[in-house]
Every structure is written in structure tokens, then in C-alpha cells.
Design a protein around this motif. Sequence first.
Motif, short mmCIF file in Angstrom:
data_model
loop_
_atom_site.label_atom_id
_atom_site.label_comp_id
_atom_site.label_asym_id
_atom_site.label_seq_id
_atom_site.Cartn_x
_atom_site.Cartn_y
_atom_site.Cartn_z
N VAL A 198 4.40 -5.75 1.94
CA VAL A 198 3.95 -4.48 1.35
C VAL A 198 2.63 -4.77 0.66
O VAL A 198 2.57 -5.58 -0.27
N VAL A 251 -0.47 -3.11 -1.40
CA VAL A 251 -0.88 -1.95 -2.18
C VAL A 251 -2.36 -2.12 -2.54
O VAL A 251 -2.71 -3.00 -3.34
N TYR A 252 -3.21 -1.30 -1.92
CA TYR A 252 -4.65 -1.33 -2.18
C TYR A 252 -5.03 -0.18 -3.10
O TYR A 252 -4.19 0.63 -3.50
N LEU A 263 5.56 -1.50 -7.38
CA LEU A 263 6.04 -2.54 -6.47
C LEU A 263 6.71 -3.64 -7.27
O LEU A 263 6.14 -4.14 -8.25
N ARG A 320 -4.89 2.93 -0.45
CA ARG A 320 -3.84 3.11 0.55
C ARG A 320 -2.78 2.04 0.38
O ARG A 320 -2.97 1.07 -0.37
N ILE A 321 -1.69 2.21 1.10
CA ILE A 321 -0.59 1.24 1.11
C ILE A 321 -0.28 0.92 2.56
O ILE A 321 -0.20 1.82 3.40
N GLU A 336 0.79 3.00 7.55
CA GLU A 336 -0.15 3.30 6.47
C GLU A 336 0.32 4.52 5.69
O GLU A 336 0.67 5.56 6.26
N TRP A 394 7.81 5.36 -6.35
CA TRP A 394 6.76 6.05 -7.09
C TRP A 394 7.31 6.58 -8.40
O TRP A 394 8.41 7.14 -8.46
N LEU A 433 9.43 -0.70 -3.18
CA LEU A 433 8.28 0.11 -3.57
C LEU A 433 8.77 1.53 -3.78
O LEU A 433 9.42 2.11 -2.91
N LEU A 444 -1.70 6.67 -1.45
CA LEU A 444 -1.19 6.15 -2.72
C LEU A 444 -0.09 7.01 -3.31
O LEU A 444 0.66 6.57 -4.18
N PRO A 487 2.39 4.29 -7.34
CA PRO A 487 3.29 3.32 -6.69
C PRO A 487 3.68 2.19 -7.64
O PRO A 487 2.85 1.69 -8.41
#
Length: 590
Positions: free
Chosen positions: A77, A79-80, A15, A83-84, A157, A8, A6, A160, A13
Motif C-alpha cells: 500500500v 500512500v502519496y 495506514l 494518490r494511493i 489507483e 479513512w 488502510l 486520497l 487516509p
Amino acid sequence: MEAVRLEWAEGAPKLRAAEDMASRGLVTTVSSGAGTAAVVGWAGSVRDRVAGAHRLLDTFGRPGAAPRLPNGDYAAVLVYRDRILLIRDVQARIPLFFRESGGRVSAVSTSARRLGDGAELERRYFCRYLTGNMAQPHADLTPFAGVHRILGGEVVELSLTGQLRGRVSGSRGPLLPPPTDGARPGGAVNALRRALEDAVGRRMGTTTACHVSGGMDSTSVALLATRLLATGDDRPGDLVLLAGRFGSGELAGEGPYLDEAMAEIRRRAPAARPVIVDAGDVADFDDFRHHAGDADEPHAHAFRAPFWSRLHAAAAELGCDTLLTGCGADPIADANPFHLHRLARTGRLRQLARQARAWAESSERGVRDIVHAYVIQPALPLAAERISGPARRGTVLDGLGTFGRPPWLRSGFARAHAYREASIAESRFVFGRAPEQSLYDAANYLAAPDLLSWHRAPQDGFFLSHPFLDPEVVATMRRLPAEATFRPGRPKAVLREAMADLLPPRIRGRAVKVPFNELYARGLRTHGDELIDLCRSARHPLVEEMFDVETLCRAVEEARLGMGDSYAWDRVNSSLALVMWLEGLVSADP
């Protein structure tokens, strides 16, 4: 070895999963309206990797959720939209790291080496590494400055944009109270049998390999696998029985037990395929430059990798998608001697004296030795080593304990980089305030060759898995009272009774196995000069900064002559692996 990464790009982000590992089912990537999850390993069960990844994504996607971490061997991992989350299961078999500076994470990976800079090494890590003999690391530090390990059972946590919001231990759910019949042999037996059978079932794949040594532990796992295949309509699959055979020496004495185990398993599962690997020419330290030098981080048990590598290769040729072992049964399924410490600190001295005598009689040791090992040393581990070490020391290895500074580690380096603090932290991890409980936590990191399995996974297509180290099996044994598990003269008494209907009589009655000391002695005879040359010709400047090389070479010579004990040899092995790992960094430089 990088399975997921992961990072940026333009503040967003990105992944990605390694295609070769994803194609072999070692990485599962799923998406939903909540976000995307990349899961290395398996959550829930080996057969339902996709469903397990979806459940992980959905469960942790609920706002304010602090759910119980699911069982399994995984690093994830998630990824929402807002948040991550970075997660490792409680057993911590699959590694996961992040690179951080100033509170911001710039990358996440399963490989510390891919995140780190070989020119910026974290010297405090090496002091912590040299304090113990864990098969896998269990502290935040990594060899590389700015790179951190996500710990077992931890949830990290991120925002992003990569800001570090927090690190918490994931909820493991409340421990169940002791079973009402747990003090009776039958209650403990039934509890262990159910937990172990469930643990085996979760780990069975389409083609499951079981390592069979002829001992009670591995044979129990294989027999439970055959039983599940025979009785479960929803568990079609193939079973491979994998064993290493030694034609001469002490380990040849395991042959009759291995034959009996194989015969009983095949009687119950005629379709099971036995694969006997000739291990007669295997020695510890074979191909040490590869096993220790190419690892992602120093691997204290790299010396034993040749044997497991040969078994791994045989299972890979047959297309196995999981390999089950009996690792962990010795500390987990046997009676817990550190209950003596609990009796001492709660003032039950008469009961302590009575049980110490029983332990001494069953192990053919003196009462004083028992009290020192399980009462005094856990209470004052560093002091106990300082008192006993100098009185016995006449060579480099004599009197060298588990936590004290080895003579070849330069005192200036140790002072500058907090060796004493590291030894205190390690002794607290191993013994803790309640050693009878800390035993189970430490066993999870000590008992299994998982870094080897991780290193070989891309070429083999599977990970090792250990039912005896399953959290539910550990929790079952942890909450059984001492009187339910201790039977003088009968090690692993609860396990013997739990498996009484499946184990053949000869294996059920075994009390002692032949250790692998022969492989170690052969390895030092064969490779001792090479290992000494490795130390003397080491090119990485940190080797000379850290070690008195000639003292380390003397330690290797003494180990080759059989001087010292297993604790001292472990300290030598870990130092040699570190030297070889640092040389691997030099070789990797362009």
C-alpha cells in the motif's frame, strides 16, 4: 490475518501495520518526501526488505510512471501526496483486498474477513471456488459482498479520499526473445541454471530453511543455496535442511533418497543443520476444523495442511526467516505437453502424430489418451467432460472432471449463481487460447500451499517461498522451444542437466517419486466418519442451500473406499473445506 490496514478518518487516509508482524520483519514500513509505503513480504530480495520497499515507493512515485513490477513476494500500500496505489506482485502469494461501494473504497486490508460481513456473502464466489482446484484464488470475487481481491500483477489507483480511479495490470517488462542457442540442450540448460540460481539467491535470508524431500526439485534448491552461501562473500547466514521422515508405508521408500540428498548437501555445506521431523503419524485432515475453519477464505488444499504445519513449526523453533521449497517444478521445469495443441491448431499434423507417439511411449499411455488430454480437452474442456463423464458414471465420483458441476451441488443454486459461467471462466483460465502458455499461469496458483503459510506467518515469522515459481524461471521455461525440453523417458531433462554438477547420481537419475496418496487414504480412514458428521451437523444455512448433504457424504464414503480419481477427490476436498469454513463463520459470531 491482517498485516496492514488502510482506512479513512475525517476524509484522510490512515495506514497502519500489525506490530507483531512488523517486529518480525514480515511488514516493512518506509517513508520519504514522496509518501509512505507499507510492504507485506519482500520486494527485490529477502535480505534487503527496507531497500526494496524504498525502491517500490520511489519508482511508482514518479508522475505518469508505469514501471515494471519488481520481483518478490509482496502486497504493498503506497500512500502519496496526490494518490494511493495498491499493488500485488505477479506471483500473488500475499493477499490484498479492498471494500468498495459506489466507486468509493472505504477500507483496504490483507484480510477479506476483516473487511467483510459474514451476513452478506457473495454466492457467485462459491460457484467459482467449486469449479477448480487452485491452491490460492485468482479471481476478483471474495466470499464477502462488496469486498474485492487485488489480482496478481495488478495496480489499483485511488484518490486520497478513496475514489477508485482505475485498475491496471502492472508492467512486467518485455519478454526476452528466445536465446539464440535455446534450441540446443546447452543453451536451455545454462538459461535455466542462471534463472534458478538467481531465484534462490533472492529468497535467502539470515537463517534460511530448505525443505528437502529426496526428490530432484527440492534437492536442487537446497544445493543451490549451499553453493551461494559458499561462494558469496556478501551472503553470510545459516542454512537449515528441513525434512519429514516416514518410518513405514509407501513413503518410507523415500528414505534412502532423502539420506543421500542430506549427505550431499552437508558434504558441500558441513555447517548446514539437518532437522528431520517425524511425520509417521501425520494424516491428511488432521485438525481440519482449525486449518479449514479459521482460514481467511475457503482453502481447497486445507486437507494437506497437517504435513506442512509440522515442517513450519520446526523451522519456526529455529528462528528461520524464510522456507524454500521445490514446489512448482513439475509443471514449470518439465517438458510442456500442451505444445501438442499448438501443433494441432497450426496444422502441423504429421509433427503432432510423431510427437504424440513419443509422449505415449514415454508415459506408457495410449496415443488416443495423449491426444484427448492435450489437444481435445484444452480445445473443448466442458464438452469433453460432458461426453466422457456420463459414460463412466456409476457412482457419485466416477467420471467427475475438473469443471463440471459436482452432483452434490444443487442445480438450482448453480443456475441462480452462475456456476456455468464460472466453469467457463475457470476453463479459459486453465487452458486459454494457447494452453502451452496458460499452463504456466495456472501453475502459479495450483502448485504451492501459500494460504497455509499466510495463515501461520504471525506465529512462525516467515513465509514459504518457491524458486521454481519465480517469474524469471517461468519466463525462461516459457520461451524455450519444445525440442529443447522434451526428452522421451527423461522428465525434467533440462533441469537434470542444469544441476548435473551438484546433484548426486541417484537423485539425478530419479524419474518417479512416491505420491502422498497414503496420507490421504490414512486421513479418510481416520477422519472419514468425523467429516461425514461435520456435513450432516453443519449449522450454517448456506450449506443446506448449496449442497445435497447426503450426496456429499456418499462422495466422502466412496473416496474412503478408493473410488474415483485425484480429480474427483479434489472436488470433495474443496467442498469439505467450504463446509468447515462456513462453520467457522458460525463459531465466530458473538
